[in-house]
Scaffold this motif. Structure first.
Motif, PDB file in Angstrom:
ATOM      1  N   THR A 248      36.420  47.302  38.043  1.00 17.99           N
ATOM      2  CA  THR A 248      37.777  47.195  38.864  1.00 17.99           C
ATOM      3  C   THR A 248      38.584  46.072  38.505  1.00 17.99           C
ATOM      4  OG1 THR A 248      36.909  48.723  40.662  1.00 17.99           O
ATOM      5  CG2 THR A 248      39.008  47.670  41.256  1.00 17.99           C
ATOM      6  N   GLY A 249      38.351  44.843  38.626  1.00 27.05           N
ATOM      7  CA  GLY A 249      39.094  43.668  38.409  1.00 27.05           C
ATOM      8  C   GLY A 249      39.368  43.577  36.782  1.00 27.05           C
ATOM      9  N   ASP A 250      38.547  44.284  36.015  1.00 27.49           N
ATOM     10  CA  ASP A 250      38.889  44.019  34.738  1.00 27.49           C
ATOM     11  C   ASP A 250      39.626  45.216  34.057  1.00 27.49           C
ATOM     12  OD1 ASP A 250      38.622  43.168  31.680  1.00 27.49           O
ATOM     13  OD2 ASP A 250      36.413  44.259  31.832  1.00 27.49           O
ATOM     14  N   MET A 251      39.356  46.648  34.468  1.00 24.94           N
ATOM     15  CA  MET A 251      39.834  47.725  33.739  1.00 24.94           C
ATOM     16  C   MET A 251      41.000  48.255  34.713  1.00 24.94           C
ATOM     17  SD  MET A 251      38.542  47.517  30.834  1.00 24.94           S
ATOM     18  CE  MET A 251      38.687  49.042  29.883  1.00 24.94           C
ATOM     19  N   CYS A 252      40.640  48.436  36.009  1.00 19.85           N
ATOM     20  CA  CYS A 252      41.658  49.000  36.839  1.00 19.85           C
ATOM     21  C   CYS A 252      43.038  48.402  36.961  1.00 19.85           C
ATOM     22  CB  CYS A 252      41.181  49.020  38.284  1.00 19.85           C
ATOM     23  SG  CYS A 252      42.346  49.848  39.487  1.00 19.85           S
TER      24      CYS A 252
END
Length: 453
Positions: A248-252
């Protein structure tokens, strides 16, 4: 119906950015013909740090005077490659401690490409030393780190471009201009965001001695010191919540930030999430392999879903956003977009832009993401223009902070198993002291968290 009224500041900011980009030449930024080149430093000389720097060198004749990395092999390779690419052919000064680099050199611009747990501390130290920033996303690993970066940037009037380069992606700019801004979607009340890449490392490597070329203590910095089990470079470190915020922190953050930009969305009213390690239970990884998050606005939900197992819902859009309006649907990714009208009307589609002819050196660069290189170049040009004309860049730190913090809050909601409402004015989660306490991570001594009340 959701009412998307343009904030005047954001409208002027965006309009200036478009005009500035249009004025820039393909191979020369606003400083290309000035007598004093920008003095540039790089912190984090691994794959993406070098890639960002090389895109900058392609659009502006900067002077890369210093580079820092805790891996001596990375450092020496970066020094050689930078000398081959910059016009002066000088090898930059090389450092293993970014603090010494900042102390030794008055830098105009610093690029930060280190792992996420280092972003806040290095960003603030670089700005305090006098530099503007190109800061990779996410800007922080906790919410209050992001608040601290934003406060310092505004205090010293530093321009900070966050590496959410979808805002500078040619085919998505086209989607904004020819679909969103022309109102082809009608009333928008639902957005889906997804990533189904199998990018979660799930290994069990044995413990090993730290190699002599790596300063593992400095690599870890303010994060918890894990027993060494192999080089953390690449994607191994990303599989641990100790150093980042999972998928989530990387791609979202990329897709959520894109939708916020397209629809002119600010902070979500409420954030909730569920998920965990449901399938890939065999390795050391501490990040979720499955997660669903809901970012709520007035009469609009943005729903994120990722799985690092199984097949994507739509194989043509494995990492994407889908915006639903009552007059049509907009699907977008790093590779293309398509507008599908709900009734009569023309379908509109655009593919990613490549610039192999203009920048043939891209073709032979190891590990380059050819489809993102044009966006990163435009992102760099926009930052240079923002510095020169004293305006906010298109991916200003405030926008990067909102997108980053929203993803962090989704993780906290998943951890606590309840929705969260964050108030950026008071910097607390409303009526939730337990969640508020989690807005700030503990730092390993002697490093000090940059947020102070």
């Amino acid at each position: 119906m959701t009412n998307f009224k343009l904030n005047r500041r954001k409208f002027i900011q965006g309009a200036n950015a478009v005009l500035a980009l249009a004025a820039l030449q393909a191979k020369g930024g606003p400083f290309a013909n000035t007598p004093n080149k920008l003095r540039v430093g790089l912190i984090g000389a691994g794959w993406y740090g070098k890639s960002d720097l090389f895109r900058l060198i392609q659009v502006s004749d900067v002077d890369v005077v210093a580079v820092c990395d805790v891996d001596r092999n990375h450092l020496e390779e970066a020094g050689r490659l930078i000398s081959e690419r910059q016009t002066s052919r000088k090898v930059p000064a090389m450092y293993s401690d970014y603090r010494k680099m900042l102390a030794d050199h008055p830098l105009d611009l610093v690029l930060i490409g280190t792992p996420d747990h280092w972003h806040a501390r290095q960003a603030i130290d670089a700005m305090t030393a006098g530099a503007h920033l190109y800061l990779q996303k996410p800007v922080s690993v906790d919410v209050l780190e992001g608040e601290a970066i934003l406060a310092v940037a505004r205090k010293y009037n530093r321009k900070v471009q966050v590496g959410t380069q979808r805002r500078s992606t040619p085919h998505l700019i086209d989607a904004k201009e020819n679909v969103i801004d022309k109102g082809l979607l009608g009333n928008v009340s639902h957005v889906e965001l997804c990533c189904y890449y199998h990018m979660r490392k799930d290994g069990n490597p044995p413990l090993a001695p730290v190699p002599e070329f790596l300063d593992y203590e400095m690599w870890t910095g303010p994060a918890p010191l894990r027993p060494y089990d192999g080089l953390p470079h690449g994607s191994w470190w990303r599989t641990f919540m100790e150093y980042g915020n999972g998928i989530t922190g990387d791609m979202c953050i990329h897709m959520f930030d894109t939708v916020r930009w397209l629809l002119q969305l600010d902070w979500p009213k409420r954030i909730s999430a569920t998920g965990g390690i449901y399938v890939q239970k065999g390795g050391k990884s501490t990040i979720a392999d499955t997660q669903t998050a809901v970012f709520e606005y007035d009469e609009l939900n943005c729903i994120w879903q990722h799985r690092t197992w199984g097949t994507p819902a739509d194989p043509e859009y494995p990492w994407a956003f889908i915006i639903y309006g009552d007059r049509g649907t907009l699907k977008g990714s790093v590779m293309k977009y398509e507008f599908i009208p709900a009734g009569q009307g023309d379908r509109i589609a655009k593919d990613v832009v490549y610039e192999r002819d203009e920048f043939p050196e891209d073709i032979d660069e190891p590990r380059i993401e050819l489809h993102t290189a044009p966006a990163t170049r435009r992102h760099m040009q926009d930052l240079l223009s923002a510095i020169q004309h004293d305006r906010l860049p298109v991916a200003d730190i405030e926008e990067g902070h909102i997108s980053t913090a929203s993803c962090i809050l989704a993780n906290l909601s998943m951890q606590l198993n309840r929705p969260l409402v964050y108030d950026p004015q008071t910097k607390v989660c409303l009526d939730d002291p337990e969640a508020t306490a989690l807005l700030r991570r503990s730092y390993r001594k002697p490093w000090q968290h940059p947020y102070t009340t």
